[in-house]
Write an enzyme that holds these catalytic residues in place. Structure first.
Site, PDB file in Angstrom:
ATOM      1  N   ALA A 244     -33.187 -13.437   7.975  1.00 22.39           N
ATOM      2  CA  ALA A 244     -34.648 -13.487   8.010  1.00 22.39           C
ATOM      3  C   ALA A 244     -35.068 -13.366   9.473  1.00 22.39           C
ATOM      4  O   ALA A 244     -34.295 -13.693  10.381  1.00 22.39           O
ATOM      5  CB  ALA A 244     -35.134 -14.799   7.414  1.00 22.39           C
TER       6      ALA A 244
ATOM      7  N   GLY B  71     -30.552 -14.451   5.367  1.00 20.37           N
ATOM      8  CA  GLY B  71     -31.296 -13.745   4.326  1.00 20.37           C
ATOM      9  C   GLY B  71     -30.659 -12.415   3.952  1.00 20.37           C
ATOM     10  O   GLY B  71     -30.811 -11.947   2.820  1.00 20.37           O
TER      11      GLY B  71
ATOM     12  N   GLU C  11     -28.043 -13.321   1.557  1.00 14.69           N
ATOM     13  CA  GLU C  11     -28.737 -13.722   0.319  1.00 14.69           C
ATOM     14  C   GLU C  11     -29.260 -12.504  -0.443  1.00 14.69           C
ATOM     15  O   GLU C  11     -29.224 -12.467  -1.669  1.00 14.69           O
ATOM     16  CB  GLU C  11     -29.877 -14.692   0.660  1.00 14.69           C
TER      17      GLU C  11
ATOM     18  N   GLU D  12     -27.473 -20.497   8.860  1.00 16.61           N
ATOM     19  CA  GLU D  12     -28.733 -21.240   9.004  1.00 16.61           C
ATOM     20  C   GLU D  12     -28.572 -22.602   9.677  1.00 16.61           C
ATOM     21  O   GLU D  12     -29.463 -23.059  10.386  1.00 16.61           O
ATOM     22  CB  GLU D  12     -29.415 -21.427   7.636  1.00 16.61           C
TER      23      GLU D  12
HETATM   24  N1  COA Z   1     -34.304 -12.296  13.435  1.00 15.33           N
HETATM   25  C1  COA Z   1     -35.018 -11.665  14.392  1.00 15.33           C
HETATM   26  N2  COA Z   1     -34.476 -10.814  15.275  1.00 15.33           N
HETATM   27  C2  COA Z   1     -33.152 -10.594  15.172  1.00 15.33           C
HETATM   28  C3  COA Z   1     -32.346 -11.212  14.212  1.00 15.33           C
HETATM   29  C4  COA Z   1     -32.969 -12.100  13.319  1.00 15.33           C
HETATM   30  N3  COA Z   1     -32.308 -12.713  12.341  1.00 15.33           N
HETATM   31  N4  COA Z   1     -31.075 -10.806  14.391  1.00 15.33           N
HETATM   32  C5  COA Z   1     -31.093  -9.945  15.415  1.00 15.33           C
HETATM   33  N5  COA Z   1     -32.335  -9.810  15.897  1.00 15.33           N
HETATM   34  C6  COA Z   1     -32.797  -8.980  17.017  1.00 15.33           C
HETATM   35  C7  COA Z   1     -32.450  -9.587  18.353  1.00 15.33           C
HETATM   36  O1  COA Z   1     -33.398 -10.567  18.737  1.00 15.33           O
HETATM   37  C8  COA Z   1     -32.498  -8.367  19.230  1.00 15.33           C
HETATM   38  O2  COA Z   1     -33.826  -8.039  19.510  1.00 15.33           O
HETATM   39  P1  COA Z   1     -34.288  -7.656  21.023  1.00 15.33           P
HETATM   40  O3  COA Z   1     -33.497  -6.417  21.350  1.00 15.33           O
HETATM   41  O4  COA Z   1     -35.755  -7.416  20.915  1.00 15.33           O
HETATM   42  O5  COA Z   1     -33.907  -8.821  21.877  1.00 15.33           O
HETATM   43  C9  COA Z   1     -31.938  -7.284  18.338  1.00 15.33           C
HETATM   44  O6  COA Z   1     -32.131  -7.745  17.008  1.00 15.33           O
HETATM   45  C10 COA Z   1     -30.472  -7.020  18.544  1.00 15.33           C
HETATM   46  O7  COA Z   1     -29.775  -8.242  18.380  1.00 15.33           O
HETATM   47  P2  COA Z   1     -28.710  -8.805  19.441  1.00 15.33           P
HETATM   48  O8  COA Z   1     -28.624 -10.292  19.272  1.00 15.33           O
HETATM   49  O9  COA Z   1     -29.057  -8.300  20.829  1.00 15.33           O
HETATM   50  O10 COA Z   1     -27.378  -8.095  18.945  1.00 15.33           O
HETATM   51  P3  COA Z   1     -25.878  -8.592  19.174  1.00 15.33           P
HETATM   52  O11 COA Z   1     -25.028  -7.474  18.736  1.00 15.33           O
HETATM   53  O12 COA Z   1     -25.705  -9.126  20.533  1.00 15.33           O
HETATM   54  O13 COA Z   1     -25.699  -9.838  18.154  1.00 15.33           O
HETATM   55  C11 COA Z   1     -25.885 -10.980  16.026  1.00 15.33           C
HETATM   56  C12 COA Z   1     -25.718  -9.630  16.775  1.00 15.33           C
HETATM   57  C13 COA Z   1     -26.052 -10.675  14.556  1.00 15.33           C
HETATM   58  C14 COA Z   1     -24.625 -11.844  16.260  1.00 15.33           C
HETATM   59  C15 COA Z   1     -27.120 -11.715  16.586  1.00 15.33           C
HETATM   60  O14 COA Z   1     -28.226 -10.817  16.608  1.00 15.33           O
HETATM   61  C16 COA Z   1     -27.531 -12.929  15.786  1.00 15.33           C
HETATM   62  O15 COA Z   1     -26.900 -13.968  15.881  1.00 15.33           O
HETATM   63  N6  COA Z   1     -28.623 -12.790  14.981  1.00 15.33           N
HETATM   64  C17 COA Z   1     -29.148 -13.889  14.210  1.00 15.33           C
HETATM   65  C18 COA Z   1     -28.276 -14.186  12.997  1.00 15.33           C
HETATM   66  C19 COA Z   1     -28.845 -15.321  12.205  1.00 15.33           C
HETATM   67  O16 COA Z   1     -28.859 -16.459  12.620  1.00 15.33           O
HETATM   68  N7  COA Z   1     -29.303 -14.997  11.001  1.00 15.33           N
HETATM   69  C20 COA Z   1     -29.833 -15.973  10.081  1.00 15.33           C
HETATM   70  C21 COA Z   1     -31.300 -16.062  10.210  1.00 15.33           C
HETATM   71  S1  COA Z   1     -31.951 -17.164   8.981  1.00 15.33           S
END
Ligand code: COA
Length: 255
Positions: free
Chosen positions: A65, A110, A113, A133
């Protein structure tokens, strides 16, 4: 028509692509509603035999999400988000047209999910599944605790949910979370072929199979539901066509 998804028809197949590649296809509230609208439209029109949901690009199905959207929500807003989004996820699970998640990378929170509300999950080798989460101070809110336990068992589900750890595609295959793992380039062709093979099966019977299987998880008497479904099917044109075709030693032609 949509701003966060692309929906593309390929004959009997409809491909819904989550289209926020720069945000790793993070699911904002409107995006989830758009998926819901499209699945509802396809179910009303009944012109396709299967729906594929996938993510744009080579890195993510959906990385969860949209954290930037919900980070400032209060309790009432969170409840609305979870309730409205949850209805869409339920509608995917209840779709009478099979929905396949083509999981092409991160399927976190999400995103995981969403894959679990689909009927079938096929993953590329780089897919990664997780419910992180608890890292953010919340439990999952789109059915993650329920569907993960249903699909892989309570013990494995709790292990993933408590630790927030991700599992790779092969582990997901071993857990039964996905049914097939293929190279990234083969992912969409594999899902398309899967659906094309359904053309020879009865769409009405497939819809009943989905309803009967869901009944197990909806506090219904699943066996009784199945008896009624089985009996009802005897009055359908598909039953007549399927059995007649068998007796006439020809392939059935379902409409
Ligand atoms: N919500 C909002 N934005 C998200 C996102 C999320 N769940 N997951 C990734 N993004 C965005 C990042 O903020 C970034 O945006 P920006 O370029 O404007 O800063 C872009 O997507 C790229 O993500 P980034 O973190 O730079 O990529 P990465 O390859 O370094 O890492 C992940 C990948 C998946 C490990 C990391 O993005 C992450 O941990 N995301 C969240 C995962 C999460 O907790 N999901 C559950 C949410 S309920």
């Amino acid at each position: 028509m949509y701003t966060n998804i692309i929906s593309e028809n390929r004959g009997v197949v409809q491909i819904i692509t989550i289209n926020r590649e720069d945000k790793l296809n993070a699911l904002n509230v409107n995006l989830i509603q758009e998926i819901g609208q499209e699945v509802a439209r396809l179910n009303a029109e009944k012109n396709v035999r299967g729906i594929i949901i996938t993510g744009k690009g080579e890195k993510a199905f959906a990385a969860g999400a949209d954290i930037s959207e919900f980070a400032h929500f209060n309790e009432a807003e969170a409840k609305e988000m979870s309730t409205k989004g949850g209805k869409v996820f339920n509608s995917i699970e209840q779709s009478e047209i099979p929905v396949i998640a083509a999981v092409n990378g991160y399927a976190l929170g999400g995103g995981c999910e969403l894959t679990m509300s689909c009927h079938v999950r096929i993953a590329s080798e780089n897919a990664l599944f997780g419910q992180p989460e608890v890292n953010l101070g919340v439990p999952p809110g789109y059915g993650g605790t329920q569907r993960l336990a249903q699909l892989i068992g309570r013990g494995r589900a709790l292990d993933m949910l408590i630790t927030a750890k991700s599992i790779d595609a092969i582990t997901a295959l071993n857990y039964g979370l996905v049914t097939q793992v293929v190279g990234l380039a083969e992912l969409l062709p594999t899902c398309i072929t899967y659906i094309e093979k359904l053309v020879g099966k009865s769409p009405l019977a497939i819809a009943e199979v989905i309803k009967c299987t869901n009944a197990l998880y909806e506090n219904q008497d699943g066996l009784e539901f199945e008896v009624d479904s089985f009996a009802r099917s005897f009055e359908t044109p598909d039953f007549k066509e399927g059995t007649t075709a068998f007796l006439e030693k020809r392939k059935p032609n379902y409409r």
